[in-house]
Design a protein around this motif. Structure first.
Motif, short mmCIF file in Angstrom:
data_model
loop_
_atom_site.label_atom_id
_atom_site.label_comp_id
_atom_site.label_asym_id
_atom_site.label_seq_id
_atom_site.Cartn_x
_atom_site.Cartn_y
_atom_site.Cartn_z
N PHE A 140 -1.74 11.04 7.46
CA PHE A 140 -0.80 11.75 8.35
C PHE A 140 -0.02 12.73 7.50
CE2 PHE A 140 1.16 7.88 6.83
CZ PHE A 140 2.38 8.32 6.32
N GLY A 141 0.41 13.82 8.10
CA GLY A 141 1.20 14.82 7.37
C GLY A 141 0.53 15.16 6.05
N GLY A 142 1.31 15.06 4.95
CA GLY A 142 0.73 15.36 3.63
C GLY A 142 0.22 14.12 2.94
N VAL A 143 0.08 13.01 3.68
CA VAL A 143 -0.30 11.73 3.05
C VAL A 143 -1.75 11.38 3.41
CG1 VAL A 143 0.19 9.25 2.99
CG2 VAL A 143 2.08 10.89 3.15
N PHE A 144 -2.52 11.03 2.38
CA PHE A 144 -3.89 10.55 2.65
C PHE A 144 -4.17 9.38 1.72
CE2 PHE A 144 -8.48 10.46 1.95
CZ PHE A 144 -8.92 10.38 3.26
N ILE A 145 -4.35 8.21 2.30
CA ILE A 145 -4.61 7.00 1.51
C ILE A 145 -6.01 6.51 1.86
CG2 ILE A 145 -3.86 4.64 1.01
CD1 ILE A 145 -1.14 5.45 2.35
N GLU A 146 -6.85 6.33 0.87
CA GLU A 146 -8.16 5.73 1.14
C GLU A 146 -8.52 4.80 0.00
OE1 GLU A 146 -12.24 6.89 3.28
OE2 GLU A 146 -11.55 8.37 1.83
N ARG A 147 -8.82 3.55 0.32
CA ARG A 147 -9.23 2.58 -0.70
C ARG A 147 -10.43 1.80 -0.19
NH1 ARG A 147 -4.95 -1.58 -2.32
NH2 ARG A 147 -6.63 -2.22 -3.67
N MET A 148 -11.39 1.56 -1.07
CA MET A 148 -12.54 0.75 -0.68
C MET A 148 -12.74 -0.35 -1.70
SD MET A 148 -15.32 3.46 0.67
CE MET A 148 -16.63 2.26 0.86
N ASP A 155 8.91 13.28 2.62
CA ASP A 155 9.62 14.52 2.27
C ASP A 155 10.85 14.72 3.16
OD1 ASP A 155 8.33 15.43 0.12
OD2 ASP A 155 7.00 16.84 1.14
N GLY A 156 11.54 13.62 3.43
CA GLY A 156 12.77 13.73 4.22
C GLY A 156 12.56 13.69 5.73
N ARG A 157 11.31 13.77 6.20
CA ARG A 157 11.05 13.75 7.66
C ARG A 157 10.62 12.35 8.08
NH1 ARG A 157 8.49 18.29 6.34
NH2 ARG A 157 6.42 17.35 6.57
N GLU A 158 11.13 11.90 9.24
CA GLU A 158 10.78 10.54 9.68
C GLU A 158 9.36 10.51 10.27
OE1 GLU A 158 12.61 8.29 13.13
OE2 GLU A 158 13.37 7.11 11.44
N HIS A 159 8.64 9.44 9.97
CA HIS A 159 7.31 9.26 10.57
C HIS A 159 7.12 7.77 10.89
CE1 HIS A 159 3.27 10.63 11.54
NE2 HIS A 159 2.85 9.45 11.10
N LEU A 160 6.44 7.50 12.01
CA LEU A 160 6.22 6.11 12.42
C LEU A 160 4.74 5.73 12.28
CD1 LEU A 160 8.17 5.72 15.81
CD2 LEU A 160 8.92 5.12 13.51
N LEU A 161 4.52 4.51 11.79
CA LEU A 161 3.17 3.92 11.88
C LEU A 161 3.25 2.80 12.91
CD1 LEU A 161 2.15 3.48 8.09
CD2 LEU A 161 1.82 5.47 9.56
N ILE A 162 2.42 2.90 13.93
CA ILE A 162 2.37 1.89 14.99
C ILE A 162 1.17 0.99 14.69
CG2 ILE A 162 2.11 1.53 17.48
CD1 ILE A 162 4.64 3.05 16.87
N LEU A 176 0.84 -1.21 0.00
CA LEU A 176 0.00 0.00 0.00
C LEU A 176 0.87 1.26 0.00
CD1 LEU A 176 -3.04 0.98 0.37
CD2 LEU A 176 -2.49 1.17 2.79
N LEU A 177 1.91 1.27 0.85
CA LEU A 177 2.74 2.47 1.02
C LEU A 177 3.65 2.72 -0.19
CD1 LEU A 177 3.74 1.97 4.77
CD2 LEU A 177 2.02 3.55 3.87
N GLU A 178 4.06 1.64 -0.87
CA GLU A 178 4.97 1.78 -2.01
C GLU A 178 4.36 2.62 -3.14
OE1 GLU A 178 7.71 -2.27 -1.74
OE2 GLU A 178 5.85 -2.28 -2.92
N LYS A 179 3.01 2.69 -3.14
CA LYS A 179 2.35 3.42 -4.24
C LYS A 179 2.39 4.94 -4.04
CE LYS A 179 -0.88 -0.20 -5.60
NZ LYS A 179 -1.03 -1.25 -4.59
N ILE A 180 2.86 5.40 -2.87
CA ILE A 180 2.82 6.84 -2.56
C ILE A 180 4.17 7.48 -2.92
CG2 ILE A 180 2.29 8.57 -0.77
CD1 ILE A 180 0.02 6.53 -1.31
N PRO A 181 4.18 8.37 -3.92
CA PRO A 181 5.47 8.91 -4.42
C PRO A 181 6.29 9.66 -3.37
CG PRO A 181 3.60 9.64 -5.78
CD PRO A 181 3.03 8.87 -4.67
N ILE A 182 5.64 10.43 -2.47
CA ILE A 182 6.45 11.27 -1.56
C ILE A 182 6.94 10.48 -0.35
CG2 ILE A 182 5.27 13.41 -2.22
CD1 ILE A 182 3.88 13.25 0.60
N LEU A 183 6.73 9.17 -0.39
CA LEU A 183 6.97 8.37 0.79
C LEU A 183 8.07 7.35 0.53
CD1 LEU A 183 3.80 7.10 2.59
CD2 LEU A 183 6.01 6.09 2.94
#
Length: 360
Positions: free
Chosen positions: A126-134, A54-61, A22-29
């Protein structure tokens, strides 16, 4: 014990893989890594994803549960939220399961937790990322589970509960009143509790969301198995009604019949007339109707439709709103109307407002 741990690790690996795809499809990530958390006595997330956005670290728990039903989801969501609030306030909590129903997805959104299921439904922001799939379809296993909850034997248990929606039931009482085995009642009980449609109290099992239960039943409802016979009657108006009520009202243990669908709705919550009259009957009840209503078999132009259901429990679940006017119960009538085309759906909604409204 080891086998359980091993299969859980496999499941977590699948969850990690689904998250990665899922995350691999997001270009800025950029994904730095997705790792399983170390097992310890304290509550720990199952997976932690380290990302660069965008160069900043972010965690998904992330927490993975092999069962995504509301009962299991709710505790996982609370644990995730608490962990993030105390240990990683900048991180985003994500709940992962094989399948998450629309009700659980809504629960995740309300609690501010992202979600992903292995069927492909996802919402992570989160941040500038928004993923929604149904994904539109329910998986086969979920459809099978729901279907078994609404099969004739289980349905007898549900009908009993919906007749007295405020009552607390012991499993033994439900078994006696519905004529269904204790084991089967226990399965229904577990299915209702898992979906949070019922809860267990000290007094017994209580419906907590009759509306959600009825919605799900309606959405997976199919016409009762059995014969559907078409007839013509020369009787009209009050002559037809009188003959039908005389027949339905004299059920002496030999032969049962009841007004059904639009005809039952006329007595329970009138909403526009229809030219066709509908009945449920067993074989003897059918014979009585044929005689009393002077029914002749037709291939078209019928004005009476009689269903002889395989499940005779439908004829035990009736009401008599006026002398002789024996009707299928409001729940059964609602279900039958809900699949009877556009006019049926309107009549079903009217009936639900009049006869099947429960305090929220």
């Amino acid at each position: 014990m080891l086998k359980g741990v091993h299969s859980m690790k496999e499941a977590e690996a699948r969850a990690g893989e689904a998250l990665r795809r899922l995350l691999e499809k997001i270009p800025i990530l950029q994904i730095e890594d997705i790792e399983a958390a170390a097992v310890s006595g304290d509550w720990r997330p199952d997976l932690v994803a380290r990302l660069l956005v965008d160069g900043r670290e972010h965690l998904l728990i992330c927490e993975y549960k092999s069962n995504g039903q509301p009962r299991y989801a709710r505790s996982a969501l609370l644990e995730l939220r608490n962990y993030v609030a105390q240990r990683a306030p900048q991180a985003t909590p994500v709940f992962i399961a094989p399948y998450l129903s629309p009700a659980v997805r809504q629960l995740c959104a309300e609690m501010g937790v992202g979600y992903l299921d292995l069927e492909g439904n996802a919402r992570i922001a989160f941040g500038g990322v928004f993923i929604e799939r149904m994904v539109a379809d329910k998986p086969a296993a979920e459809q099978r589970e729901l279907k078994s909850l609404f099969r004739p034997k289980s349905a007898q248990v549900l009908r009993a509960m919906l007749r007295e929606p405020d009552r607390a039931w012991r499993v033994t009482e439900l078994s006696e009143i519905s004529g269904v085995s204790l084991g089967h009642v226990s399965n229904v009980r577990n299915g209702l509790i898992d979906r949070e449609w019922a809860s267990a109290s000290d007094d017994g099992l209580v419906l907590s969301a009759p509306d959600a239960l009825l919605d799900a039943w309606r959405d997976s409802y199919t016409p009762p198995a059995g014969e559907r016979l078409r007839f013509y009657t020369p009787l009209h108006g009050s002559a037809l009604e009188g003959a039908a009520r005389n027949t339905l009202g004299t059920q002496d243990g030999q032969g049962h019949a009841a007004f059904a669908s639009f005809s039952a709705a006329q007595w329970l919550a009138p909403y526009g007339r229809t030219g066709t009259h509908y009945f449920f009957a067993d074989e003897d009840g059918l014979h009585k109707l044929q005689v009393a209503l002077k029914l002749s078999t037709v291939s078209k132009g019928e004005n009476v439709v009689v269903t002889v259901p395989k499940d005779l429990g439908l004829l035990a679940d009736t009401l008599e709103p006026a002398p002789g006017a024996i009707c299928t119960s409001p729940v059964q009538t609602y279900l039958d109307l809900s699949i009877a085309g556009e006019r049926g759906a309107e009549a079903a909604e009217h009936l639900r407002q009049e006869r099947l409204s429960w305090p929220k």
